[in-house]
Design an enzyme around this catalytic site. Structure first.
Site, PDB file in Angstrom:
ATOM      1  N   GLU A   1      22.059  73.470  48.257  1.00  0.00           N
ATOM      2  CA  GLU A   1      23.465  73.161  48.263  1.00  0.00           C
ATOM      3  C   GLU A   1      24.283  74.417  47.755  1.00  0.00           C
ATOM      4  O   GLU A   1      23.958  75.027  46.823  1.00  0.00           O
ATOM      5  CB  GLU A   1      23.691  72.298  47.121  1.00  0.00           C
ATOM      6  CG  GLU A   1      23.327  70.854  47.547  1.00  0.00           C
ATOM      7  CD  GLU A   1      23.530  69.836  46.213  1.00  0.00           C
ATOM      8  OE1 GLU A   1      23.024  68.748  46.447  1.00  0.00           O
ATOM      9  OE2 GLU A   1      24.012  70.297  45.388  1.00  0.00           O
TER      10      GLU A   1
ATOM     11  N   ASP B   1      32.660  68.993  36.529  1.00  0.00           N
ATOM     12  CA  ASP B   1      31.613  70.019  36.373  1.00  0.00           C
ATOM     13  C   ASP B   1      31.688  70.354  34.911  1.00  0.00           C
ATOM     14  O   ASP B   1      32.625  70.384  34.310  1.00  0.00           O
ATOM     15  CB  ASP B   1      31.699  71.041  37.151  1.00  0.00           C
ATOM     16  CG  ASP B   1      31.184  70.901  38.478  1.00  0.00           C
ATOM     17  OD1 ASP B   1      30.028  70.584  38.623  1.00  0.00           O
ATOM     18  OD2 ASP B   1      31.963  70.790  39.513  1.00  0.00           O
TER      19      ASP B   1
END
Lengths: 405, 277
Positions: free
Chosen positions: B50, B61
């Protein structure tokens, strides 16, 4: 994109998926999606429940102090020698700004939904103060995210929130202002999904927030209609309000959107100037996706969000509510802007001529007043939304004026 | 139609083991070093890669990945450069699947149709876009599927049985199960709960399930791998990059090695101890 489009009504949005034209929507992480759907359901139920409305009306009257006066600013009217200027006095609400209208509705909803913990983001601190206030009144735990820069420039509000038992968390990421506070609040929400209600302070974010906050703030325009009818026997000819996210503006404008003869002006923060650092998303931005909705945003060519700048912490945000973006595109709201310097000059003018110290946010609307009213006949009726009081800004204004207030 | 992702999961199944999915930020700490890391990942033990597309406002995040995105942006990373890195990687490796992960705005501004063309052309296999739930499928998910890319959706602890079918409907490649309600790099997930949740997802789909968020050690990888097709590690790898930098935030001679060593160690959790060294 800016060519006016013919529409039958400006008051039909959003659609069931939260869209105002191409704007709005639900651009959130999957973790939050079930929460947003719950909120949408809960709000629809509350809205249909006469008891909820009755309770809200009672608190608006006896706790917030509504209706707020519609005040004829006689000396300013004489000063500009044009249209008659009225102030809608949202600064006289409990907590000192329009923010409380929305927070009351949301905190009553949090209570209905059984959420014991409330989070909020704040820029100038007025939304944070309103949230802390109503959490104290309703006995809920309150955590307010505030950019570290704003904590510095809005100390009186930080102290007010703390006095009412709220926890103020200074956000150190990014530019340490409103955008970063909203990122942190979303991170909190994604982590504390079961017990937390996110009380958003403006007409932005994922559906149903823009609609819900607009509904709560519409009391401003609804009262203005009645008061102007009483005072002058007719509707106003024009409305003007400052726009950051745009909740005070939407609250005043929304009930007038289909009265097409009423001119509507929104004033964005032009900061140091539109060619320099500013916070005018419509004037200097383009449609993009951030914080749950598609709307006009300040960004670079690669889609990275740019830091906004405004002297007013409450307008220091690189976006705007999605319904405003749509109303701009269809030509119903005319967008203007005012710089930091112009806002400061308006702060001094209003304080000295009317004995009303306006919030720096509201000063942006006041700053454009002269240009508009001077060209209008004396029987033209203009309403300025005086969205908040300026006590919180005194230190900051004194600093910018070199100590000379 | 099968993609590199489908083929890789089929291979893993025949090998009888789970896969390791690595996440690193494109252009972190600079484009050249990031490409060197990228090229070294398959050999170090990454089964699926990824690559984060940096964004100024990554709402889902934690601090580690926020900082990685800002490092990349500061060094001049753009979407064009991210796609160029994939193209460069594909010159030597035509089998390891590459998934781009990030937020919608940079894609929207690049232009959805052009992005899908360019991503496909560069050798990207799948997309994970955090702020596009099924309610917004028309934006990117459906066009991506039509373009032959996998669209990998996140399922979370708040995705209940009633909602799972909607989440799985247009998901392809694999399902990414977010092991905790929270942000990346947060507290470690409870293995028992994760296995139960993966079991629940499997009752709704035949797609492989990868588990991520809060996984940072080989032991955790091994424990979670016992009940899933793959395990994703991100913040821990991004932290390895951060710790290897000099005091000005620049790459050092240690940077690539710091990441590949950690990937090898984590890979031991899905490959058994014999390949740990």
């Amino acid at each position: 994109m800016t060519a006016p489009i013919q529409v039958n009504s400006f008051r039909t949005g959003p659609d069931e998926r939260g869209h105002f034209g191409i704007y709005g929507g639900r651009f959130v992480a999957e973790t939050l999606m079930p929460l947003i759907l719950d909120l949408e359901r809960a709000y629809a139920e509350a809205k249909a429940d006469p008891a909820y409305r009755r309770e809200m009306d009672g608190h608006l009257k006896n706790y917030v102090g509504r209706p707020s006066p519609l005040y004829l600013a006689e000396r300013l009217t004489a000063h500009f020698a044009g249209a008659k200027i009225y102030f809608k006095r949202e600064d006289l609400n409990h907590t000192g700004a329009h923010k409380v209208n929305n927070v009351l509705g949301q905190i009553m909803l949090a209570k209905r939904m059984g959420k014991p913990r409330v989070i909020a983001e704040t820029g100038a601190g007025m939304h944070g103060v309103a949230t802390a206030t109503l959490c104290a009144k309703f006995g809920l735990k309150c955590i307010v995210y505030m950019g570290a820069v704003d904590v510095g420039r809005q100390q009186p509000n930080v102290l007010r929130m703390k006095a009412m038992g709220a926890e103020v968390r200074a956000v150190e990421s990014g530019a340490k202002t409103l955008k970063d506070a909203m990122n942190e609040a979303l991170r909190d929400w994604v982590t504390n999904v079961s017990d937390t209600f996110y009380c958003i302070g403006t007409v932005a974010g994922p559906h149903p927030y823009p609609m819900m906050v607009r509904d709560f703030q519409s009391i401003i325009g609804i009262e203005t209609r009645e008061q102007m009818q009483q005072e002058e026997g007719r509707l106003p000819d024009s409305l003007i309000a400052c726009i950051g996210g745009g909740s005070n503006a939407m609250g005043l404008f929304y009930p007038f959107l289909d009265d097409r003869q009423v001119e509507i002006y929104g004033v964005e923060a032009a900061g140091h100037g539109l060619k320099k650092k500013h916070a005018a998303s419509v004037a200097g931005g383009k449609p993009g996706v951030l914080h749950g909705n598609r709307t006009y945003l300040l960004m670079d060519d690669d889609g990275q969000i740019e830091e906004a700048h405004s002297i007013s912490a409450g307008l220091d945000y690189p976006g705007i509510g999605p319904e405003h973006s749509w109303l701009h595109d269809v030509g119903r709201i005319k967008f203007l802007s005012a710089t930091d310097k112009e806002a400061l000059a308006a702060f001094q003018l209003c304080s000295r001529m009317e004995g009303i110290i306006p919030a720096l946010e509201s000063c942006h609307a006041l700053a454009r007043l002269g240009d508009i009213v001077s060209n209008k006949p004396k029987d033209h009726l203009m309403v300025v939304n005086l969205s908040g009081r300026g006590d919180k800004d005194l230190d900051s204004v004194a600093h910018h004026l070199g100590g000379k207030l | 139609m099968t993609t590199r992702i489908d083929r890789r999961f089929a291979d893993l199944k025949s090998e009888g083991r789970a896969g390791l999915v690595t996440f690193l930020m494109a252009g972190d700490p600079d484009a050249k070093t990031a490409l060197a890391i990228l090229k070294a990942l398959p050999k170090a033990g990454a089964d699926v890669i990824e690559i984060g597309m940096p964004f100024t406002d990554p709402m889902a995040d934690g601090p580690a990945i926020q900082a990685a995105g800002l490092r990349a942006l500061k060094s001049g990373q753009t979407m064009v450069k991210t796609l160029a890195a994939v193209r460069a990687f594909r010159k030597d490796d035509d089998t390891t699947p590459i998934v781009l992960m990030g937020y919608y705005n940079p894609i929207y501004i690049y232009g959805v149709a052009k992005f899908l063309d360019d991503a496909k052309g560069a050798g990207v296999d799948g997309l994970i876009v955090v702020d596009l739930p099924p309610e917004e499928d028309e934006e990117l998910c459906l066009p991506a599927l039509a373009a032959g890319l996998n669209f990998i959706r996140l399922a979370t602890p708040t995705t209940d049985d009633k909602r799972l079918p909607a989440v799985l409907k247009n998901t392809s490649g694999f399902v990414y199960y977010v092991s905790i309600a929270g942000i990346t790099g947060a507290a470690a997930p409870d293995v028992g709960q994760v296995h139960a949740a993966v079991g629940r997802i499997k009752r709704h789909t035949k797609l492989p399930v990868a588990v991520g968020f809060g996984v940072r050690s080989a032991k955790q990888v091994k424990d979670i791998a016992a009940g899933a097709e793959a395990v994703v590690v991100g913040s821990a790898l991004v932290n390895a990059v951060a710790k290897s930098l000099d005091n000005k935030g620049k790459a050092t001679g240690r940077t690539v090695k710091a990441v590949t060593n950690l990937v090898s160690e984590l890979a031991s959790g899905v490959r058994g101890p014999k390949k740990a060294k």
